[in-house]
Design a protein around this motif. Structure first.
Motif, PDB file in Angstrom:
ATOM      1  N   ALA A   1      -9.540   0.198   6.761  1.00  0.00           N
ATOM      2  CA  ALA A   1      -8.102   0.226   6.565  1.00  0.00           C
ATOM      3  C   ALA A   1      -7.472   1.424   7.242  1.00  0.00           C
ATOM      4  O   ALA A   1      -6.287   1.438   7.509  1.00  0.00           O
ATOM      5  CB  ALA A   1      -7.772   0.258   5.077  1.00  0.00           C
ATOM      6  N   SER A   2      -8.247   2.434   7.495  1.00  0.00           N
ATOM      7  CA  SER A   2      -7.624   3.671   7.930  1.00  0.00           C
ATOM      8  C   SER A   2      -8.516   4.428   8.891  1.00  0.00           C
ATOM      9  O   SER A   2      -9.662   4.731   8.589  1.00  0.00           O
ATOM     10  CB  SER A   2      -7.345   4.533   6.704  1.00  0.00           C
ATOM     11  OG  SER A   2      -6.678   5.685   7.093  1.00  0.00           O
ATOM     12  N   ALA A   3      -7.945   4.733  10.060  1.00  0.00           N
ATOM     13  CA  ALA A   3      -8.734   5.394  11.095  1.00  0.00           C
ATOM     14  C   ALA A   3      -9.163   6.787  10.672  1.00  0.00           C
ATOM     15  O   ALA A   3     -10.207   7.256  11.074  1.00  0.00           O
ATOM     16  CB  ALA A   3      -7.917   5.468  12.382  1.00  0.00           C
ATOM     17  N   PHE A   4      -8.372   7.441   9.825  1.00  0.00           N
ATOM     18  CA  PHE A   4      -8.694   8.844   9.599  1.00  0.00           C
ATOM     19  C   PHE A   4      -9.624   9.067   8.420  1.00  0.00           C
ATOM     20  O   PHE A   4      -9.936  10.191   8.078  1.00  0.00           O
ATOM     21  CB  PHE A   4      -7.426   9.684   9.511  1.00  0.00           C
ATOM     22  CG  PHE A   4      -6.825   9.825   8.149  1.00  0.00           C
ATOM     23  CD1 PHE A   4      -6.822  11.058   7.507  1.00  0.00           C
ATOM     24  CD2 PHE A   4      -6.246   8.752   7.521  1.00  0.00           C
ATOM     25  CE1 PHE A   4      -6.251  11.203   6.276  1.00  0.00           C
ATOM     26  CE2 PHE A   4      -5.680   8.900   6.287  1.00  0.00           C
ATOM     27  CZ  PHE A   4      -5.689  10.119   5.657  1.00  0.00           C
ATOM     28  N   VAL A   5     -10.098   7.972   7.823  1.00  0.00           N
ATOM     29  CA  VAL A   5     -11.135   8.138   6.817  1.00  0.00           C
ATOM     30  C   VAL A   5     -12.462   8.481   7.483  1.00  0.00           C
ATOM     31  O   VAL A   5     -13.251   9.247   6.952  1.00  0.00           O
ATOM     32  CB  VAL A   5     -11.254   6.863   5.962  1.00  0.00           C
ATOM     33  CG1 VAL A   5     -12.451   6.944   5.051  1.00  0.00           C
ATOM     34  CG2 VAL A   5      -9.995   6.656   5.159  1.00  0.00           C
ATOM     35  N   LEU A   6     -12.675   7.949   8.687  1.00  0.00           N
ATOM     36  CA  LEU A   6     -13.954   8.184   9.377  1.00  0.00           C
ATOM     37  C   LEU A   6     -14.178   9.672   9.677  1.00  0.00           C
ATOM     38  O   LEU A   6     -15.233  10.199   9.334  1.00  0.00           O
ATOM     39  CB  LEU A   6     -14.033   7.341  10.651  1.00  0.00           C
ATOM     40  CG  LEU A   6     -15.341   7.468  11.413  1.00  0.00           C
ATOM     41  CD1 LEU A   6     -16.506   7.019  10.575  1.00  0.00           C
ATOM     42  CD2 LEU A   6     -15.303   6.688  12.715  1.00  0.00           C
TER      43      LEU A   6
ATOM     44  N   ASP B   1      10.405   9.506  -3.300  1.00  0.00           N
ATOM     45  CA  ASP B   1       9.488   8.688  -2.498  1.00  0.00           C
ATOM     46  C   ASP B   1       8.221   8.337  -3.266  1.00  0.00           C
ATOM     47  O   ASP B   1       7.563   7.338  -2.970  1.00  0.00           O
ATOM     48  CB  ASP B   1       9.077   9.445  -1.227  1.00  0.00           C
ATOM     49  CG  ASP B   1      10.230   9.532  -0.244  1.00  0.00           C
ATOM     50  OD1 ASP B   1      11.230   8.824  -0.480  1.00  0.00           O
ATOM     51  OD2 ASP B   1      10.134  10.297   0.722  1.00  0.00           O
ATOM     52  N   LEU B   2       7.871   9.167  -4.238  1.00  0.00           N
ATOM     53  CA  LEU B   2       6.644   8.917  -4.983  1.00  0.00           C
ATOM     54  C   LEU B   2       6.711   7.596  -5.731  1.00  0.00           C
ATOM     55  O   LEU B   2       5.690   6.995  -6.042  1.00  0.00           O
ATOM     56  CB  LEU B   2       6.420  10.044  -5.999  1.00  0.00           C
ATOM     57  CG  LEU B   2       5.969  11.389  -5.453  1.00  0.00           C
ATOM     58  CD1 LEU B   2       5.984  12.433  -6.548  1.00  0.00           C
ATOM     59  CD2 LEU B   2       4.563  11.260  -4.890  1.00  0.00           C
ATOM     60  N   PHE B   3       7.919   7.136  -6.026  1.00  0.00           N
ATOM     61  CA  PHE B   3       8.055   5.963  -6.880  1.00  0.00           C
ATOM     62  C   PHE B   3       8.393   4.701  -6.095  1.00  0.00           C
ATOM     63  O   PHE B   3       8.850   3.713  -6.647  1.00  0.00           O
ATOM     64  CB  PHE B   3       9.103   6.250  -7.965  1.00  0.00           C
ATOM     65  CG  PHE B   3       8.819   7.522  -8.701  1.00  0.00           C
ATOM     66  CD1 PHE B   3       7.709   7.618  -9.530  1.00  0.00           C
ATOM     67  CD2 PHE B   3       9.620   8.640  -8.543  1.00  0.00           C
ATOM     68  CE1 PHE B   3       7.411   8.804 -10.190  1.00  0.00           C
ATOM     69  CE2 PHE B   3       9.335   9.823  -9.196  1.00  0.00           C
ATOM     70  CZ  PHE B   3       8.229   9.905 -10.029  1.00  0.00           C
ATOM     71  N   GLU B   4       8.222   4.787  -4.782  1.00  0.00           N
ATOM     72  CA  GLU B   4       8.376   3.593  -3.941  1.00  0.00           C
ATOM     73  C   GLU B   4       7.003   3.217  -3.415  1.00  0.00           C
ATOM     74  O   GLU B   4       6.192   4.087  -3.134  1.00  0.00           O
ATOM     75  CB  GLU B   4       9.301   3.894  -2.750  1.00  0.00           C
ATOM     76  CG  GLU B   4      10.717   4.253  -3.139  1.00  0.00           C
ATOM     77  CD  GLU B   4      11.448   3.072  -3.753  1.00  0.00           C
ATOM     78  OE1 GLU B   4      11.087   1.928  -3.417  1.00  0.00           O
ATOM     79  OE2 GLU B   4      12.343   3.303  -4.577  1.00  0.00           O
ATOM     80  N   PHE B   5       6.756   1.927  -3.270  1.00  0.00           N
ATOM     81  CA  PHE B   5       5.462   1.536  -2.708  1.00  0.00           C
ATOM     82  C   PHE B   5       5.638   0.390  -1.726  1.00  0.00           C
ATOM     83  O   PHE B   5       6.305  -0.595  -2.023  1.00  0.00           O
ATOM     84  CB  PHE B   5       4.491   1.112  -3.810  1.00  0.00           C
ATOM     85  CG  PHE B   5       3.107   0.846  -3.300  1.00  0.00           C
ATOM     86  CD1 PHE B   5       2.200   1.885  -3.162  1.00  0.00           C
ATOM     87  CD2 PHE B   5       2.708  -0.431  -2.936  1.00  0.00           C
ATOM     88  CE1 PHE B   5       0.937   1.662  -2.671  1.00  0.00           C
ATOM     89  CE2 PHE B   5       1.437  -0.663  -2.455  1.00  0.00           C
ATOM     90  CZ  PHE B   5       0.548   0.386  -2.321  1.00  0.00           C
ATOM     91  N   THR B   6       5.080   0.553  -0.557  1.00  0.00           N
ATOM     92  CA  THR B   6       5.040  -0.515   0.431  1.00  0.00           C
ATOM     93  C   THR B   6       3.575  -0.774   0.741  1.00  0.00           C
ATOM     94  O   THR B   6       2.872   0.164   1.109  1.00  0.00           O
ATOM     95  CB  THR B   6       5.759  -0.083   1.732  1.00  0.00           C
ATOM     96  OG1 THR B   6       6.969   0.563   1.374  1.00  0.00           O
ATOM     97  CG2 THR B   6       6.016  -1.267   2.627  1.00  0.00           C
ATOM     98  N   PRO B   7       3.116  -1.989   0.546  1.00  0.00           N
ATOM     99  CA  PRO B   7       1.687  -2.221   0.796  1.00  0.00           C
ATOM    100  C   PRO B   7       1.350  -1.946   2.262  1.00  0.00           C
ATOM    101  O   PRO B   7       2.100  -2.330   3.152  1.00  0.00           O
ATOM    102  CB  PRO B   7       1.487  -3.690   0.440  1.00  0.00           C
ATOM    103  CG  PRO B   7       2.840  -4.280   0.384  1.00  0.00           C
ATOM    104  CD  PRO B   7       3.799  -3.186   0.075  1.00  0.00           C
ATOM    105  N   PRO B   8       0.247  -1.255   2.507  1.00  0.00           N
ATOM    106  CA  PRO B   8      -0.119  -0.929   3.880  1.00  0.00           C
ATOM    107  C   PRO B   8      -0.602  -2.163   4.642  1.00  0.00           C
ATOM    108  O   PRO B   8      -0.989  -3.169   4.036  1.00  0.00           O
ATOM    109  CB  PRO B   8      -1.254   0.075   3.703  1.00  0.00           C
ATOM    110  CG  PRO B   8      -1.831  -0.241   2.375  1.00  0.00           C
ATOM    111  CD  PRO B   8      -0.710  -0.742   1.527  1.00  0.00           C
ATOM    112  N   ASP B   9      -0.566  -2.076   5.958  1.00  0.00           N
ATOM    113  CA  ASP B   9      -1.084  -3.160   6.806  1.00  0.00           C
ATOM    114  C   ASP B   9      -2.545  -3.408   6.481  1.00  0.00           C
ATOM    115  O   ASP B   9      -3.296  -2.476   6.244  1.00  0.00           O
ATOM    116  CB  ASP B   9      -0.983  -2.759   8.287  1.00  0.00           C
ATOM    117  CG  ASP B   9       0.454  -2.784   8.752  1.00  0.00           C
ATOM    118  OD1 ASP B   9       1.286  -3.342   8.012  1.00  0.00           O
ATOM    119  OD2 ASP B   9       0.732  -2.230   9.823  1.00  0.00           O
TER     120      ASP B   9
END
Lengths: 313, 366
Positions: free
Chosen positions: A102-107, B236-244
């Motif tokens: 999911a995330s490039a910077f976890v590596l 901003d802490l209380f907003e959530f947008t699911p990541p790709d």
């Protein structure tokens, strides 16, 4: 290593030859910058330094490709450990890399964390072992001790050499990991563990912080290694005792009856690197780890200083 | 000072400073003396706690779990150590359950609630329309591992069946707090001795709760703040947008209310759970988690099921009743019966109460 140390042969031009009493007044103090350059050049000329650095650069690539292939083949996130192995085991089972897809910077961060367990300390211990014990065993430390360089400055130059190794090694791991991560997953997926998208600048800032933290951690290892290095003339003793100490620490950390001891153990800071993937970052663990590393640094350096100032030339 | 003395001084002071620093960092935080606070009546304290509104704060809570839960799949629900909690003082909250290499993030604001699991990479949204607002909000909140919410909920649930008293004061996360003690009434058939809740003197927000079982002096479960800072939080802490790349599931409040309620009461026992009894001797009956935490293919689930049976036979004792037969597993605070037809009854109660509850459940079904 059969070639004599540059500092001993062509180092400070005014270096008195063997046999000249050491207590001769220093006619000209060797400039610190030049000594440092000579030391760093010498470190990076050793084939073993280059070999371990190459290994450190390759491992994140191997990890990244392996995880990528596993995830592509399975189609689903990696299984959460053997069933029935209990809550604890399932936590240790899936490595941090599962989030990598999911995330490039976890590596880069995951690689840094894994390698900080043993291979990076090994690199630093090796450099520290060569810095004093190794030169002692080849007789090249004598040149340093006789040169018009105070013992404190000698230790400073040696510690700075180790610092450069620590910085280069951890920087290399993170850079290699980040590049691999970007190649494998692209720039869109810079997602924190809390599910928020991060900007490239934010990620680079976090990685910079990780490298700085890892360098401090490795310097703590390096300081202890330098202290051991000052007491022996066998570089192997340095590497073995540092790795042995780390392994014992990790074993002690598994014993919950000894949890009062855990804050004293250097590797107990390592898990706090994960906090850099969380959003917002909580700095408590990292600050505590940095403080702990600072304590080890003070202990190690003061012991090394005490030994090196009393060493017979 | 000769070089030898200098060396000794350097080594001695360096080691002293270093060790002192290490010792300093190992001191447990908040080991202050108990503060002196004006006396307060138990009923008054409870009423003010239940009426209190959480102010805007950011806190870190830690969980200590000595429940001795058997190692069965699905036991991961309480497998964490640290929770970070953010409240905006109004309706929004953010709770981050931090596991060693993953995180569960719950974000709730006035319109929706999100749950994000970094290990599974799933984002679950809960939305609601005007009608269900109150109910849905309550449940979105109940899902959270936030000590202030969990403890308030616990007080509300156990109040009718408990003797309540105030037992001194405590310092929690550097704040002065009253210690409220809930003891089960003699009529309750429970294995628990008492539950103590530390309630902030100033804001009346629960800061910590400890669960004690019969015959132990240390709490079997403790969840409480170790750091708490009052003050406005970043919106901003209380907003959530699911990541790709994350799997997104959306649930309407209507469907979710029951499932959430059950899941909350039952821990991880199952999706469709019922409760028998009230207060301390509540028994939760649900379906056995055949497929671990629910993901994975059919074959995988089957393999896990077999493993579960194997584990149960090792750690449990057989039990029979009108409901049929099953296996009884004892933990530090209670027990569970796993029946052969795939139900689980669990509660902080003796074995016979579990059996009775299963019998009652059978009677209900017929």
């Amino acid at each position: 290593m059969t070639t004599p140390h540059p500092a001993a042969t062509r180092g400070p031009a005014t270096a008195p030859g063997p046999g000249v009493p050491a207590e001769l007044p220093a006619r000209r103090r060797a400039p610190l910058g030049r000594l440092l350059r000579a030391e760093v050049r010498w470190i990076f000329r050793r084939p073993r330094t280059l070999a371990v650095l190459a290994l450190l650069a390759a491992l994140p690539v191997i990890t990244g490709v392996a995880v990528d292939l596993t995830l592509d083949g399975g189609g689903a996130p990696v299984d959460t450990g053997p069933p029935g192995a209990g809550p604890g085991a399932s936590d240790g089972g899936p490595p941090i890399f599962v989030t990598m897809a999911a995330s490039a910077f976890v590596l880069p961060l995951g690689s840094l964390m894994t390698l900080l367990m043993l291979l990076l300390p090994l690199t630093v211990a090796m450099a520290s072992g060569d810095a004093l014990a190794g030169e002692q065993s080849h007789g090249t430390l004598r040149g340093w001790l006789l040169a018009p360089v105070s013992r404190g400055r000698l230790l400073l130059v040696k510690a700075a050499g180790v610092l450069v190794v620590a910085l280069v090694a951890s920087g290399l791991v993170v850079t290699s990991g980040m590049v691999t991560g970007l190649v494998l997953t692209g720039t869109d997926g810079l997602v924190s563990m809390s599910g928020t998208e991060l900007s490239m600048a934010d990620v680079l800032g976090r990685l910079g912080l990780a490298v700085a933290w890892a360098t401090l951690y490795l310097m703590a290892v390096g300081a202890v290694a330098l202290a051991i290095s000052a007491f022996t003339e066998h570089p192997m003793v340095v590497v073995v005792s540092v790795l042995g100490g780390l392994i014992v620490s990790v074993v002690l950390m598994q014993i919950s009856a000894l949890d009062w001891l855990h804050p004293f153990l250097l590797p107990s800071s390592l898990t706090s690197l994960v906090d850099l993937i969380r959003d917002p970052v909580s700095f408590d663990g990292l600050a505590e780890g940095a403080f702990r590393a600072g304590c080890y640094l003070v202990i190690g350096m003061s012991l090394a200083y005490a030994r090196i100032t009393t060493k017979a030339g | 000072m000769g070089p030898r003395t200098k060396a000794l001084v350097a080594a001695g002071s360096g080691i002293t400073v270093g060790l002192a620093g290490l010792a300093l960092s190992s001191l447990p935080a908040g080991a202050d003396d108990d503060p002196e606070l004006p006396a307060v009546g138990a009923e008054e304290l409870v009423a003010s706690t239940l009426a209190a509104r959480a102010p805007a704060f950011a806190g870190v809570a830690e969980l200590q779990n000595e429940l001795g839960l058997p190692a069965v799949p699905g036991g991961e629900a309480l497998d964490f150590e640290t929770v970070r909690v953010f409240h905006d003082g109004e309706e929004s909250a953010r709770v981050q359950v931090e596991r060693q290499a993953s995180e569960l993030t719950f974000v709730k604001n006035a319109d929706e609630a999100w749950a994000y699991d970094s290990q599974e990479r799933t984002a679950t949204a809960l939305t609601w329309d005007e009608d269900d607002k109150a109910a849905a909000r309550g449940h979105a909140e109940a899902e959270m591992a936030d000590p202030s919410q969990a403890a308030a909920e616990m007080i509300e649930q156990l109040r009718p069946t408990s003797d309540i008293s105030v037992d001194g004061t405590a310092s929690v996360a550097g704040r002065a707090a009253y210690e409220l003690v809930l003891t089960p009434k003699p009529s309750e058939k429970t294995l628990l001795r008492e539950i103590t809740v530390a309630i902030d003197e100033e804001t009346r927000v629960p800061l910590r709760f400890d669960v004690f079982a019969n015959g132990t002096s240390d709490p079997v479960l403790s969840l409480g703040f170790v750091e708490l800072e009052l003050g406005a939080q970043d919106a901003d802490l209380f907003e959530f947008t699911p990541p790709d790349g994350a799997t997104v599931e959306t649930t309407e409040a209507d469907d979710a209310v029951r499932a959430l309620e059950d899941a909350e009461d039952a821990g991880d026992v199952g999706q469709r759970a019922t409760t028998v009894g009230t207060g301390w001797d509540t028994v939760v009956i649900g379906e056995a988690p055949a497929g671990g935490s629910g993901e994975g293919s059919g074959a995988d689930a089957g393999a896990r099921g077999q493993d579960l049976d194997g584990i149960l036979q090792q750690i449990g004792t057989p039990v029979t009743g009108e409901f049929g037969s099953g296996t009884y597993v004892r933990t530090a605070v209670g027990g569970a019966v796993v029946t052969e037809d795939g139900r689980i009854a669990a509660g902080a109660v003796p074995r016979q109460v579990l059996v009775d509850a299963l019998d009652a459940d059978d009677a209900d079904r017929q």
